[in-house]
Enzyme design. Sequence first.
Site, short mmCIF file in Angstrom:
data_model
loop_
_atom_site.label_atom_id
_atom_site.label_comp_id
_atom_site.label_asym_id
_atom_site.label_seq_id
_atom_site.Cartn_x
_atom_site.Cartn_y
_atom_site.Cartn_z
N GLY A 11 92.54 -38.83 -39.08
CA GLY A 11 93.37 -40.03 -38.98
C GLY A 11 92.63 -41.18 -38.33
CB VAL A 13 94.29 -42.83 -33.30
CG1 VAL A 13 94.01 -42.61 -31.81
CG2 VAL A 13 95.14 -44.08 -33.50
CG ASP A 33 100.69 -25.74 -41.39
OD1 ASP A 33 101.04 -26.93 -41.30
OD2 ASP A 33 101.21 -24.93 -42.19
CG LEU A 34 99.81 -30.33 -36.42
CD1 LEU A 34 99.81 -31.75 -35.88
CD2 LEU A 34 99.54 -29.35 -35.29
CB THR A 59 101.71 -41.60 -40.40
OG1 THR A 59 100.69 -41.21 -41.33
CG2 THR A 59 101.34 -41.14 -39.00
CG ASP A 99 106.67 -50.21 -34.35
OD1 ASP A 99 107.34 -50.82 -35.19
OD2 ASP A 99 105.62 -49.60 -34.65
CE1 TYR A 122 105.92 -41.74 -38.29
CE2 TYR A 122 106.77 -43.96 -37.88
CZ TYR A 122 105.80 -42.99 -37.69
OH TYR A 122 104.71 -43.26 -36.91
CD1 TRP A 147 103.48 -52.87 -37.23
CD2 TRP A 147 102.75 -54.94 -37.57
NE1 TRP A 147 104.57 -53.65 -37.52
CE2 TRP A 147 104.16 -54.93 -37.74
CE3 TRP A 147 102.08 -56.15 -37.71
CZ2 TRP A 147 104.89 -56.08 -38.07
CZ3 TRP A 147 102.80 -57.30 -38.03
CH2 TRP A 147 104.19 -57.25 -38.21
#
Length: 283
Positions: A11, A13, A33-34, A59, A99, A122, A147
Amino acid sequence: MKGLLVFGRSGQVATELSRLAPEARFIGRDAADLSDASCLAGLIASEQPTAIINAAAHTAVDRAESEPELAHAINAEAPFVMARAAAKLSVPFLHISTDYVFDGSGERPWAETDPTGPLGVYGASKLAGERGVAHAGGQWAVLRTSWVFSAHGANFVKTMMRLGAEREELRVVADQHGGPTPAAAIASACLEMVAAMHADPAKGGIYHFAGAPDTSWAGFAREIIDQVGIPCRISEIATSDYPTPARRPGNSRLDCRAITRDFGIERPDWRTGLTKVLTELRK
């Protein structure tokens, strides 16, 4: 930081974390595996980390509307199990949130203490994750951001560059406002927070972190097009002109004073971050 364990590897980050902390242990989908949190406690216990950062998440905001169970498993159940395992080891745990836990009303930047009210699956799954982390015990922190952009993966910057090169005009939403945030700045903030938490067991809680100054998606797009130098016109439209399966918050502005007060971390200028991302993409 020696002994740092990071969930997430590919990802935005996580990629930036791997650049800043190459000595850390990164756990990708192939190792955990989450969607099945039952394996996480044993994995964490076997790693014996000195701190844990969860940079992994479901996400896909629109897709989450049609797969709520999967979103909840990854965004709520997995962070709770991670945080509980961290508490058993007495090590700091930092979880990245969003957010989207707010309903996006008004124009005032959201503070950490404001009432939450997610508009979709989400946001609801991420809020459940925050609550699970807080109830797991131990030393924890939640970093809400917004964002996110970088030179990696799919994001708004790369989409605007691609479409801007193909079209003379792009119609972009102008009534949603927030702070674009470089993934590199989020990664740096995470490492600073974890280091401070490691040094001071009293540190932790929920914090906001987003780029400055606040803008609209149209304003963000215009800056991208201007910096790239593409002769493409940005036309402003309303959210109602661009319907999506999941509702987007109109106000994603975040009040970031607490993270500056407690950790000395300032809001990054996203325009400077954008310049660095575009330089990397050109290479």
